[in-house]
Design a protein around this motif. Structure first.
Motif, short mmCIF file in Angstrom:
data_model
loop_
_atom_site.label_atom_id
_atom_site.label_comp_id
_atom_site.label_asym_id
_atom_site.label_seq_id
_atom_site.Cartn_x
_atom_site.Cartn_y
_atom_site.Cartn_z
N THR A 75 13.50 -17.91 -19.74
CA THR A 75 13.21 -16.87 -20.73
C THR A 75 11.75 -16.47 -20.57
O THR A 75 10.89 -17.31 -20.30
N ALA A 76 11.47 -15.17 -20.73
CA ALA A 76 10.13 -14.70 -20.38
C ALA A 76 9.85 -13.36 -21.03
O ALA A 76 10.76 -12.59 -21.35
N GLY A 77 8.55 -13.09 -21.19
CA GLY A 77 8.09 -11.79 -21.66
C GLY A 77 7.59 -10.95 -20.50
O GLY A 77 6.82 -11.44 -19.66
N ARG A 78 8.00 -9.72 -20.44
CA ARG A 78 7.58 -8.85 -19.34
C ARG A 78 6.07 -8.58 -19.36
O ARG A 78 5.48 -8.21 -18.34
N ARG A 79 5.43 -8.74 -20.51
CA ARG A 79 3.99 -8.49 -20.63
C ARG A 79 3.23 -9.80 -20.92
O ARG A 79 2.17 -9.77 -21.55
N ASP A 80 3.77 -10.89 -20.45
CA ASP A 80 3.14 -12.19 -20.68
C ASP A 80 1.86 -12.29 -19.84
O ASP A 80 1.92 -12.27 -18.61
N PRO A 81 0.67 -12.41 -20.49
CA PRO A 81 -0.57 -12.48 -19.71
C PRO A 81 -0.78 -13.83 -19.05
O PRO A 81 -1.60 -13.94 -18.13
N ALA A 113 16.30 -14.27 -19.00
CA ALA A 113 16.42 -13.49 -20.22
C ALA A 113 15.04 -12.94 -20.56
O ALA A 113 14.15 -13.69 -20.98
N TRP A 114 14.85 -11.65 -20.33
CA TRP A 114 13.55 -11.02 -20.57
C TRP A 114 13.45 -10.48 -21.99
O TRP A 114 14.44 -10.04 -22.57
N HIS A 115 12.24 -10.47 -22.53
CA HIS A 115 11.95 -9.62 -23.68
C HIS A 115 10.71 -8.80 -23.35
O HIS A 115 10.05 -9.04 -22.33
N GLU A 116 10.39 -7.83 -24.18
CA GLU A 116 9.34 -6.86 -23.82
C GLU A 116 7.95 -7.29 -24.27
O GLU A 116 6.99 -6.54 -24.09
N GLY A 117 7.85 -8.51 -24.82
CA GLY A 117 6.56 -8.97 -25.32
C GLY A 117 5.82 -9.84 -24.34
O GLY A 117 5.93 -9.68 -23.11
N GLY A 118 5.02 -10.79 -24.90
CA GLY A 118 4.17 -11.62 -24.10
C GLY A 118 4.62 -13.07 -24.05
O GLY A 118 5.78 -13.36 -23.74
N HIS A 119 3.70 -13.98 -24.40
CA HIS A 119 3.97 -15.41 -24.27
C HIS A 119 4.66 -15.99 -25.50
O HIS A 119 5.02 -17.16 -25.52
#
Length: 202
Positions: free
Chosen positions: A146-152, A176-182
């Protein structure tokens, strides 16, 4: 290096119940995912492991020298320590892992070094900043990332590369992506619940 960890544990319902290993992120502890584990697999044996490395007071499972820069010798040693501990948890039921951030990284490292240990694993926001060597023995394993597409902290290309690596070793892997970060969001928790559903009945 001692093989002991401080753990929080809940007994499983029967000898064939899965063992659900819970690994916190940097700054967390054995309580971070314990209730989540209970909600996801209420009949499972829960084993939440406290990291034994302190980074300015924040608990971790291995040392690093900077953000995304790992002490690879320490990681190798602590991967073996974790693997030895996990091997001692063997039971009739499957071993399933869930780790977040630093917990996901040590879980992935253990799977690369000892693919026989886990039947399934949830890697939440992992960062593997090197190209792993091919590994035999992952063909029957299931992996959810699971991961965020904008994870810094965990760049999306490295996350995709890790998912592709697991697939390349024959594992059944999905992201499983979401559109946020960490941060952990509801949609990834729903994906995790669906992933572990097959183990709910022991």
């Amino acid at each position: 290096m001692s093989e002991a960890y401080f753990i929080k544990e809940q007994a499983g319902q029967g000898p064939a119940a899965p063992t659900f290993v819970l690994l916190h992120g940097t700054g967390g502890d054995e309580n971070q995912f314990f209730n989540l584990g209970r909600q996801l697999l209420p009949q499972a044996r829960l084993v939440a492991i406290r990291g034994d490395v302190s980074e300015g007071g924040a608990l971790r499972y291995f040392r690093r020298t900077g953000e995304g820069v790992y002490d690879m010798d320490d990681l190798a040693a602590r991967t073996e320590k974790m693997a030895g501990f996990l091997a001692g948890l063997a039971s009739e039921g499957p071993l399933i892992g869930l780790g977040y951030s630093n917990g996901a990284n040590i879980l992935a490292s253990v799977m690369m070094a000892h693919p026989e240990l886990f039947e399934a694993a949830v890697l939440m926001h992992p960062l593997i900043p090197w190209k792993p060597e091919p590994v035999e023995g992952l063909a029957e394993r299931r992996v959810l990332i699971t991961a965020g597409r904008r994870d810094p902290i965990c760049p999306a290309p490295l996350t995709q590369a890790l998912g592709d690596w697991f697939t390349g070793q024959g594992a059944t892997a999905e992201i499983a992506w979401h559109e946020g970060g960490h941060e952990i969001v509801q949609s990834e928790l729903a994906a995790i619940a669906g992933f572990v559903e097959r183990y709910r009945d022991g």
